[in-house]
Design a protein around this motif. Structure first.
Motif, short mmCIF file in Angstrom:
data_model
loop_
_atom_site.label_atom_id
_atom_site.label_comp_id
_atom_site.label_asym_id
_atom_site.label_seq_id
_atom_site.Cartn_x
_atom_site.Cartn_y
_atom_site.Cartn_z
N PHE A 112 -14.32 -105.92 7.94
CA PHE A 112 -14.79 -105.21 6.92
C PHE A 112 -14.76 -103.58 7.15
CE2 PHE A 112 -17.83 -108.04 4.58
CZ PHE A 112 -17.71 -109.14 5.37
N GLY A 113 -14.74 -102.95 5.87
CA GLY A 113 -15.06 -101.59 6.09
C GLY A 113 -16.27 -101.00 6.26
N LYS A 114 -16.53 -99.92 6.18
CA LYS A 114 -17.93 -99.41 6.58
C LYS A 114 -18.77 -99.24 5.28
CE LYS A 114 -16.30 -96.32 10.37
NZ LYS A 114 -16.91 -97.10 11.61
N GLY A 115 -18.19 -99.47 4.15
CA GLY A 115 -19.05 -99.57 2.85
C GLY A 115 -19.10 -98.19 2.13
N ASN A 116 -19.56 -98.45 1.02
CA ASN A 116 -19.61 -97.37 -0.26
C ASN A 116 -21.17 -97.35 -0.44
OD1 ASN A 116 -16.89 -98.52 -1.12
ND2 ASN A 116 -16.60 -96.52 -0.95
N GLN A 117 -21.87 -96.44 -0.12
CA GLN A 117 -23.33 -96.45 -0.33
C GLN A 117 -23.49 -95.63 -1.92
OE1 GLN A 117 -26.43 -97.04 1.70
NE2 GLN A 117 -27.22 -97.06 -0.41
N VAL A 118 -24.00 -96.61 -2.57
CA VAL A 118 -24.37 -95.85 -4.29
C VAL A 118 -25.39 -96.07 -4.53
CG1 VAL A 118 -23.52 -96.72 -6.55
CG2 VAL A 118 -21.74 -97.13 -4.47
N VAL A 119 -26.02 -95.03 -5.11
CA VAL A 119 -27.44 -94.98 -5.54
C VAL A 119 -27.12 -94.47 -7.22
CG1 VAL A 119 -29.47 -93.60 -5.51
CG2 VAL A 119 -27.95 -94.17 -3.39
N VAL A 120 -27.65 -95.09 -7.98
CA VAL A 120 -27.89 -94.79 -9.37
C VAL A 120 -29.20 -94.61 -9.55
CG1 VAL A 120 -27.58 -95.64 -11.69
CG2 VAL A 120 -26.10 -96.54 -9.99
#
Lengths: 115, 109
Positions: free
Chosen positions: B99-107
């Protein structure tokens, strides 16, 4: 839609206790996995299984153990929990293609806190 | 082992905006998946996409295996799109995902 279930969802226990995190799937998948994830971090594979009586250690060293006596069941056990075991544990399963891990489906996770 | 890098690490979007998340990987792969982790920690499958393009509603993904990257497109974002998006890959001969470290998305509304 995948049907994979983890219990308990949340667990708070004291140091030194033995715990078992349960994981069951109803899809008949051969491959099952346990991942560990600290808050806001990536997932690390700690155990996996290719089928009944098959278990392997993953990429991240873990003091936990697993068993695979039945296809649908892949429990994870900590003999003596410590605060360093505080984390989320995610179980996954996949069909068994000829090669590779296949498409993974995850359970809802078990959040463990060791005091 | 194979390295997985996701960008951007953090993204704040106004509701209705479009965005693109990127996943780069260091070696040839035979498996690539995108997941969305909701605020309760559950990982939801978005796409199983070792190559090509797929669409599912407002989401679509493209993997260019020869150039070792994958893109996840979110169109007309909604607050329910908030969470962490993970890219996971499996290299040839290794029967598990990294796994990658992720993309934290806030809408935001």
């Amino acid at each position: 839609e995948a049907d994979i279930y983890q219990t308990p969802r949340y667990l708070v226990i004291g140091t030194g206790k033995k715990i078992t995190l349960e994981c069951s799937q109803t899809m008949g998948h051969d491959k099952m996995y346990w991942y560990q994830q600290d808050p806001g971090m990536e997932l690390h594979l700690i155990h996996y299984s290719y089928g009944v009586n098959s278990t392997e250690k993953g990429d991240l060293s873990s003091e936990s153990t697993v068993s695979r006596i039945r296809t649908e069941h892949f429990p994870l056990t900590l003999e003596s929990a410590r605060p360093s075991h505080t984390s989320q544990y995610l179980c996954a399963s996949s069909e068994s293609p000829i090669k590779g891990a296949g498409e993974l489906f995850f359970g809802e996770g078990s959040r463990l806190t060791v005091l | 082992g194979i390295q997985v890098e996701q960008s951007p690490p953090d993204l704040i979007l106004q509701e209705g905006a479009n965005s693109t998340l990127r996943c780069n990987f260091s070696d040839s792969v035979n498996n690539l998946q995108w997941f969305h982790q909701n605020p309760w920690g559950q990982l939801i499958n978005l796409f199983y996409i070792p190559s090509g393009t797929k669409q599912n509603g407002r989401l679509s993904a493209t993997t260019v295996a020869t150039e070792r990257y994958s893109l996840l497109y979110i169109s007309s974002s909604q607050t329910t799109d908030s969470g962490v998006y993970f890219c996971a890959v499996e290299d040839y001969g290794n029967n598990r995902l990294a796994f990658g470290k992720g993309n934290q998305v806030v809408v935001i509304p």
